[in-house]
Every structure is written in C-alpha cells, then in structure tokens.
Design a protein around this motif. Structure first.
Motif, short mmCIF file in Angstrom:
data_model
loop_
_atom_site.label_atom_id
_atom_site.label_comp_id
_atom_site.label_asym_id
_atom_site.label_seq_id
_atom_site.Cartn_x
_atom_site.Cartn_y
_atom_site.Cartn_z
N SER A 126 -3.65 9.37 -28.15
CA SER A 126 -4.56 8.24 -28.33
C SER A 126 -3.94 6.92 -27.90
CB SER A 126 -4.96 8.16 -29.81
OG SER A 126 -5.81 7.06 -30.04
N GLY A 127 -4.67 6.17 -27.08
CA GLY A 127 -4.23 4.84 -26.66
C GLY A 127 -3.35 4.80 -25.45
N SER A 128 -2.99 5.95 -24.90
CA SER A 128 -2.02 5.99 -23.80
C SER A 128 -2.53 5.32 -22.53
CB SER A 128 -1.63 7.44 -23.49
OG SER A 128 -0.91 8.01 -24.57
N ALA A 129 -3.83 5.28 -22.35
CA ALA A 129 -4.39 4.66 -21.15
C ALA A 129 -4.38 3.13 -21.24
CB ALA A 129 -5.81 5.14 -20.90
N GLN A 130 -4.26 2.61 -22.47
CA GLN A 130 -4.28 1.16 -22.64
C GLN A 130 -2.90 0.56 -22.93
OE1 GLN A 130 -6.62 3.18 -24.42
NE2 GLN A 130 -7.96 2.86 -22.65
N ARG A 131 -2.06 1.32 -23.64
CA ARG A 131 -0.77 0.78 -24.06
C ARG A 131 0.33 1.82 -23.84
NH1 ARG A 131 -1.29 -1.77 -29.98
NH2 ARG A 131 0.87 -2.31 -29.45
N ASP A 132 1.56 1.39 -24.08
CA ASP A 132 2.71 2.29 -23.97
C ASP A 132 2.91 2.96 -25.33
OD1 ASP A 132 3.02 1.39 -21.38
OD2 ASP A 132 4.51 -0.12 -21.91
N VAL A 133 2.24 4.08 -25.51
CA VAL A 133 2.29 4.80 -26.78
C VAL A 133 3.42 5.82 -26.74
CG1 VAL A 133 0.99 6.27 -28.36
CG2 VAL A 133 -0.20 4.53 -27.03
N ARG A 134 4.20 5.83 -27.79
CA ARG A 134 5.30 6.80 -27.87
C ARG A 134 4.73 8.18 -28.18
NH1 ARG A 134 10.13 5.06 -31.61
NH2 ARG A 134 9.95 3.33 -30.12
N GLY A 135 5.03 9.12 -27.31
CA GLY A 135 4.51 10.47 -27.49
C GLY A 135 5.44 11.36 -28.27
N ALA A 136 5.07 12.65 -28.33
CA ALA A 136 5.90 13.68 -28.96
C ALA A 136 6.01 14.79 -27.94
CB ALA A 136 5.26 14.16 -30.25
N HIS A 137 6.73 14.52 -26.85
CA HIS A 137 6.75 15.43 -25.71
C HIS A 137 8.15 15.89 -25.32
CE1 HIS A 137 7.95 11.86 -23.39
NE2 HIS A 137 6.98 11.23 -24.03
N THR A 138 9.16 15.06 -25.57
CA THR A 138 10.51 15.38 -25.12
C THR A 138 11.49 15.00 -26.21
OG1 THR A 138 9.82 14.86 -22.85
CG2 THR A 138 12.18 15.09 -23.23
N GLU A 139 11.80 15.95 -27.07
CA GLU A 139 12.59 15.67 -28.26
C GLU A 139 13.89 14.95 -27.92
OE1 GLU A 139 13.81 17.85 -32.45
OE2 GLU A 139 13.14 19.04 -30.75
N GLY A 140 14.11 13.84 -28.62
CA GLY A 140 15.31 13.03 -28.39
C GLY A 140 15.12 11.95 -27.35
N PHE A 141 14.04 12.04 -26.56
CA PHE A 141 13.85 11.08 -25.46
C PHE A 141 12.40 10.62 -25.35
CE2 PHE A 141 17.68 13.42 -24.49
CZ PHE A 141 18.55 12.42 -24.05
N ASN A 142 11.75 10.43 -26.49
CA ASN A 142 10.37 9.95 -26.48
C ASN A 142 10.26 8.43 -26.35
OD1 ASN A 142 8.90 12.44 -26.78
ND2 ASN A 142 9.66 12.53 -28.89
N THR A 143 11.30 7.71 -26.76
CA THR A 143 11.26 6.25 -26.75
C THR A 143 11.29 5.71 -25.32
OG1 THR A 143 12.43 6.17 -28.87
CG2 THR A 143 12.40 4.15 -27.57
N ASP A 144 10.37 4.81 -25.03
CA ASP A 144 10.28 4.14 -23.72
C ASP A 144 10.09 5.13 -22.57
OD1 ASP A 144 10.55 1.64 -24.89
OD2 ASP A 144 12.73 1.60 -24.66
N THR A 145 9.42 6.24 -22.86
CA THR A 145 9.11 7.22 -21.81
C THR A 145 7.67 7.70 -22.02
OG1 THR A 145 9.76 9.23 -23.02
CG2 THR A 145 11.51 8.02 -21.87
N ILE A 146 7.13 8.38 -21.01
CA ILE A 146 5.84 9.04 -21.20
C ILE A 146 5.98 10.50 -20.79
CG2 ILE A 146 4.47 6.96 -20.86
CD1 ILE A 146 3.74 8.07 -18.07
N GLY A 147 5.11 11.32 -21.36
CA GLY A 147 5.07 12.73 -21.02
C GLY A 147 3.78 13.05 -20.29
N ILE A 148 3.91 13.69 -19.13
CA ILE A 148 2.76 14.13 -18.36
C ILE A 148 2.79 15.65 -18.29
CG2 ILE A 148 1.54 14.01 -16.16
CD1 ILE A 148 3.06 11.41 -15.59
N ALA A 149 1.74 16.29 -18.74
CA ALA A 149 1.70 17.75 -18.76
C ALA A 149 0.74 18.29 -17.72
CB ALA A 149 1.29 18.25 -20.14
N ALA A 150 1.21 19.26 -16.95
CA ALA A 150 0.36 19.96 -15.98
C ALA A 150 -0.29 21.13 -16.72
CB ALA A 150 1.21 20.45 -14.82
N LEU A 151 -1.59 21.19 -16.70
CA LEU A 151 -2.33 22.22 -17.42
C LEU A 151 -2.22 23.55 -16.67
CD1 LEU A 151 -4.08 22.30 -20.01
CD2 LEU A 151 -6.08 22.00 -18.54
N GLY A 152 -1.43 24.47 -17.22
CA GLY A 152 -1.21 25.76 -16.58
C GLY A 152 0.23 26.20 -16.70
#
Length: 246
Positions: A126-152
C-alpha cells in the motif's frame, strides 16, 4: 587666431584618443555552468492500483514505515506457474500473495510492485506508487530499497518475457533516487542476522540486485538473474533520456 584654433583642435583630438585608449574593458560574460537534472515525473510508468486487483485494505495492519530515499532495487520472482492469463488470473494471484504475506505476520503484501508476464505493473504494498514505502521483501535490506516481484517462476531454462523485463527496468528507473546510477554499486548495512550478512555488516551490492545476492535463496530464478544486466542498462538508458541541463 589660426594657431590658437589649431592648438585647440589638436588638444581635443588628443583627449579623444586618450579617452578611447583608456576606456575600461567590456565586462566578460561568465559562462553559465549547467548541471544534468533527472526528471522522475517523465519516467513514471502506468501502474495498476490496488483497487483493480481487489486488495484487502481492511487486512492491512497499522504501522507501515516510509523511507526518504530509494538507493537500491531487489528483484524477486513469486514462484507461481507461468501459464496464467494476465487479465483474468492476476488479480486473484495478487490477493493470494497478500493473504500469504499477512499470514506470515507482515503488515501487507511484502513487494512494493509486482509485474506480470505481459508487462503489467501492479502496486503491491500500500502506498508504494505515491511514496517510498518500506517493504518486507529482502530480509535485512528493506530500508531505503524497493522490492519488485516477477509473477511466475524463472528458474534455469525458463524464458523471461521481454515485456516483463522492460516493466522491471521502468520501475527501477522511476523509483531510484536521481543521484543513483542504475548500473552502479551501493553500500547497504544489514539490519538483522537473517540475511547472508550479519546485523551491522556493510555489503557492497549492485544497485539493481537479485534477492539471492543477500539471502540464501535461488530467487529470482537463474533465468531472471541472468537478465539483470539487461535490466540495469535499460533502466540507465531510460533515466538518461529523462535527463537534461537544468
């Protein structure tokens, strides 16, 4: 009277000559130093919002964290079958991902963005298209990064659609900070011991990296991992096109 007139004319000519020779130089125009300015608004791709895939907003937990920059991108795959229909199947697949991630104890869907095989870009967290939202995608390295997932699933021997690669590059080009080189390196510090790097350890990584670079996993699959150099170059080229003298 003639000598006096001649003398007067001579004096005036001398003064005129002296004035011309002693006139101050014209001010030198200083060259204006320009700098290259990246215009992120020119890079924003079409992003399909959460309403379109029927995200369960009521299930999103309070406490989402917002960062002030995006220094790096981590690319993932979701390990779903690859034969889905982009129009009919993707919304339900995203809802299932959100439910799975919330069941793990996360605030929301972990990835900031999800890309389908047809090149569709979906807002994940939620909110990733508008702001820099911290995700839960790369343990230990979520701060100041984004996660992009390829469906498949994009393990060895599988083909990654060009439209999907292009979409990942477009998101990276848009979301990375203007000062970041998409083909360069970044220094990040691990925030916990769940990654390949103990808590507090600095890691030098590609600005656009794969999940496996910092975690014990095969994600994003060998085929997609092998395509990361293409994604980096394409993202850099897109940013170059959106840059001009400021």
């Amino acid at each position: 009277m003639r000598p006096l007139r001649i003398k007067l004319v001579s004096s005036l000519l001398a003064l005129a000559f002296l004035g011309a020779c002693s006139a101050p130089d014209r001010p030198v125009q200083r060259q204006r130093h320009t700098r290259a300015v990246l215009h992120p608004s020119m890079l924003r791709p079409v992003v399909i919002g959460r309403t379109a895939w029927h995200a369960d907003e009521a299930a999103v937990r309070k406490g989402l964290v917002y960062d002030h920059s995006v220094k790096a991108v981590f690319v993932h795959h979701t390990d779903n079958p690859n034969d889905y229909d982009c129009k009919k199947d993707v919304p339900a697949m995203l809802v299932a991902l959100q439910q799975q991630h919330i069941a793990l104890g996360w605030d929301d869907l972990g990835y900031n963005f999800v890309v389908d095989r047809c090149g569709g870009i979906y807002e994940g967290r939620s909110g990733s298209a508008q702001r820099d939202v911290r995700g839960a995608h790369t343990e230990g390295f979520n701060t100041d990064t984004i996660g992009i997932a390829a469906l498949g699933n994009f393990g060895a021997g599988r083909k990654v659609p060009r439209a999907m690669l292009q979409a990942i590059a477009e998101i990276a080009a848009w979301k990375l900070d203007p000062s970041v080189d998409a083909t360069g390196k970044v220094r990040l510090v691990s925030s916990n011991g769940g990654s390949r790097y103990p808590k507090g350890t600095a890691a030098t990584l590609n600005v656009i990296s794969g999940h496996r670079d910092v975690f014990e996993t095969t994600c994003p699959g060998q085929a997609l991992y092998d395509a990361l150099p293409w994604i980096r170059k394409t993202a850099a080229a897109l940013r170059q096109k959106a840059t001009w003298a400021g």
